[in-house]
Design an enzyme around this catalytic site. Structure first.
Site, PDB file in Angstrom:
ATOM      1  N   CYS A 173     -10.377  -1.615  14.951  1.00 27.92           N
ATOM      2  CA  CYS A 173     -10.594  -3.057  15.145  1.00 27.92           C
ATOM      3  C   CYS A 173     -10.693  -3.457  16.616  1.00 27.92           C
ATOM      4  CB  CYS A 173      -9.468  -3.851  14.487  1.00 27.92           C
ATOM      5  SG  CYS A 173      -9.295  -3.538  12.726  1.00 27.92           S
ATOM      6  N   GLU A 214       0.822  -1.210   0.000  1.00 27.13           N
ATOM      7  CA  GLU A 214       0.000   0.000   0.000  1.00 27.13           C
ATOM      8  C   GLU A 214       0.856   1.260   0.000  1.00 27.13           C
ATOM      9  OE1 GLU A 214      -4.143   0.072   1.927  1.00 27.13           O
ATOM     10  OE2 GLU A 214      -2.858   1.101   3.376  1.00 27.13           O
ATOM     11  N   GLU A 274     -13.611 -12.569  -5.121  1.00 25.54           N
ATOM     12  CA  GLU A 274     -12.446 -11.781  -5.515  1.00 25.54           C
ATOM     13  C   GLU A 274     -11.202 -12.126  -4.691  1.00 25.54           C
ATOM     14  OE1 GLU A 274     -16.248 -10.058  -6.218  1.00 25.54           O
ATOM     15  OE2 GLU A 274     -15.279 -10.195  -4.254  1.00 25.54           O
ATOM     16  N   GLU A 288     -15.940 -11.234   4.091  1.00 27.82           N
ATOM     17  CA  GLU A 288     -14.773 -11.005   3.238  1.00 27.82           C
ATOM     18  C   GLU A 288     -14.120 -12.321   2.834  1.00 27.82           C
ATOM     19  OE1 GLU A 288     -10.909  -8.103   3.474  1.00 27.82           O
ATOM     20  OE2 GLU A 288     -11.233  -9.470   5.147  1.00 27.82           O
TER      21      GLU A 288
END
Length: 578
Positions: free
Chosen positions: A503, A278, A365, A360
């Site tokens: 989180c 990232e 994907e 997820e």
């Protein structure tokens, strides 16, 4: 501050003007039971359990604003009888199968019933909706346990602005439902699980996968690998009576080995990997000026929120998979090759603080060559249940270390668990990559803290300025996105976490009842533990992690390279608002 004087149970007290009677009583150490009240989220006064006597009237104290000279009684026979009647009426329409309920022992209705000394239910008759919905991979609904308090509606609507659920129908037929009565899986639910955290009973829970993991562990043909997110280690201890914010990293690793996992890996390793990918992606976008701001993609609740509400902005999301998905991909490629194991025989289990990770994990994907990167996701609560089921004395376990070669993460990986952590970890790496020099101070306190939206301008060593926004809670995210749509805000980098606090307060963490959440700042205590874990690490920057360096040298090549894109990056789906 303007103050007034009131009398509670014969004792005169001075309080701030605008305070409710419930808050005033609790400030004086007087316990008034409540069920529907959830500070800052739900103030409906619908359950009537918190009634007090003011003159000849019984009034719900959670919404009653105290007035000068008011005389309040909280413990008369009239008050106690009214509270018992309210709770008995709730119990008469409730599935009272407490022993098999996921909230047994932690149910607020159970606690209030015990506190009011209710030993029988006087009222009998027809029961309302008994509908159950297990279609969502993340969240299970059981209407037979719902008490219609509205706390879940407040969490979903007021806090998160998702509005996937609301009240439907009237009177005895009233239910909490999705639009048009569809299943939760067909709704705009982003799977964040904040409705579960708000629910006082067992009407909402995670879609449990404990038996699936036990079956995998019992299969001698399977090589079962587990990875744990940073936020789990600062909350798991609460399930075993340890104080909020206790770090139990070593005990957690030891417990997972005792459960029978073949390898115990740290998802912090993949958090470092995420920063490499990232951070490189951010540098590339800054150079090209395309698809800015770069928005973090490690939170699946935020990603699905974007897919439903701002599909025109999907190109702004980082293409990086979330850390545990990256680690799953590495386990089934790099690790499988290194160990000579057929990846088809590897089962990857993720222990997450998040219910959205279950959704997820099942996304098409996030698969490669017909295999999901991650096979099963368990919440912190589910891991605690497995440890208890196995009879492991968690509190007295001696700490153990994670396995290699995907075992160790840096301090930068640890802080992913708190709001601002991803941004800080990325900045540590981006600064040093762009300058080629080592930073003297690596704590970016400007991106820390619990403000809903934090804005800063960070200057890189080359003089380039990065306008950053750190956001937590989808309600705050919506405000910022709408401001951007109107052209009022502009950034180069945004970190967004769906859950308030990040989180550490995810939908899969230990549930804290409404009363305790008023007494202890859960977010602050868990965040403090996260940063303490970071400070205790010898390596605190993702790009300095020797395991990450070895991974690129031996397998991936370079960040954002061809193989990295094939295994570590993903795409997104435009979804309907309705």
């Amino acid at each position: 501050m303007d103050t007034i004087k009131i009398t509670i149970d014969g004792i005169e007290t001075e309080i701030a003007k605008g305070t409710t009677v419930l808050e005033a009583a609790r400030e004086q150490g007087i316990h008034i039971p409540s069920l529907c009240y959830l500070k800052g989220i739900n103030h409906s006064s619908s359950c009537r359990v918190c009634v007090v006597e003011v003159g000849p009237r019984l009034i719900a104290s959670c919404t009653l604003i105290a007035e000068e000279g008011m005389k309040i009684q909280t413990n008369t026979k009239k008050v106690r009888d009214a509270r018992r009647t309210s709770v008995e009426l709730l119990l008469s329409d409730h599935d009272r199968e407490c022993l098999s309920c996921s909230r047994s022992g932690g149910c607020e209705l159970q606690t209030v019933s015990n506190d009011l000394n209710i030993r029988k239910v006087t009222y009998v008759g027809e029961k309302s909706s008994q509908e159950k919905d297990y279609t969502s991979p993340s969240i299970a609904r059981d209407a037979s346990k719902c008490i219609l308090c509205g706390r879940c509606v407040g969490a979903c609507g007021t806090l998160q602005t998702v509005n996937a659920i609301s009240f439907a129908k009237r009177g005895f037929d009233t239910v909490i439902s999705t639009a048009f009565g569809r299943s939760l899986a067909e709704s705009t639910c982003v799977n964040c699980g904040q409705c579960i955290m708000a629910c006082p009973v067992g009407a909402l829970s995670e879609h449990e996968n404990i038996s699936d993991v036990w079956n995998a562990l019992a299969d001698t043909n399977k090589y079962v690998v587990v990875q744990t997110a940073p936020a789990v280690r600062v909350a798991l201890g609460e399930e075993f009576g340890l104080p909020v914010g206790t770090r139990v990293t070593g005990k957690m690793v030891a417990a997972l080995r005792k459960l029978g996992f073949d390898k115990v890996f740290d998802a912090n390793f993949a958090a470092d990997l995420t920063i490499m990918e990232e951070g490189t992606e951010l540098i590339s976008r800054l150079a090209s000026g395309e698809n800015l701001p770069l928005m973090t993609s490690c939170c699946p609740g935020w990603v699905k929120f974007m897919e439903h509400n701002f599909p025109n902005r999907l190109d702004n999301l980082s293409t990086c998979k979330s850390p545990h998905e990256m680690e799953g991909a590495m386990v089934k490629s790099f690790f499988a090759k290194k160990m000579g194991i057929d990846p088809l025989n590897i089962v990857v289990v993720s222990i997450m603080p998040c219910t959205a990770k279950k959704f997820e994990g099942a996304r098409d994907e996030l698969s490669h060559e017909g295999m999901q990167d991650v096979d099963w996701v368990l919440t912190t609560r589910e891991l605690a249940a497995m440890i208890k089921e196995a009879g492991i004395d968690f509190v007295n376990l001696k700490g153990e270390a994670f396995d290699s070669p995907i075992g160790s993460g840096s301090g930068a990986g640890v802080i992913f668990g708190a709001t601002g952590g991803v941004a800080e970890a990325a900045l540590r790496t981006v600064f040093e990559i762009t300058s080629g020099k080592e930073l003297d101070t690596i704590e970016y306190t400007a991106v820390r803290g619990m403000e809903g939206i934090k804005e800063n301008v960070i200057e890189l060593p080359n003089g380039q300025k990065i306008r950053t926004a750190v956001v937590h809670g989808l309600g705050n995210a919506r405000k910022l996105m709408e401001a951007m749509e109107r052209g009022e805000k502009s950034y180069e980098f945004m970190e967004v976490m769906a859950c308030v606090g990040g989180c550490i307060t995810g939908g899969g963490q230990p549930i804290v009842d409404a009363r305790t959440s008023e007494q202890i700042d859960i977010k602050a205590e868990r965040a403090k533990a996260i940063y303490s874990e970071d400070e205790a690490q010898s390596i605190r920057k993702s790009h300095n992690n020797p395991y990450i360096k070895a991974l690129y040298a031996e397998f991936l090549g370079e960040p954002n390279g061809h193989l990295a894109h094939e295994l570590l990056h993903t795409r997104y789906v435009k979804r309907s608002k309705y």
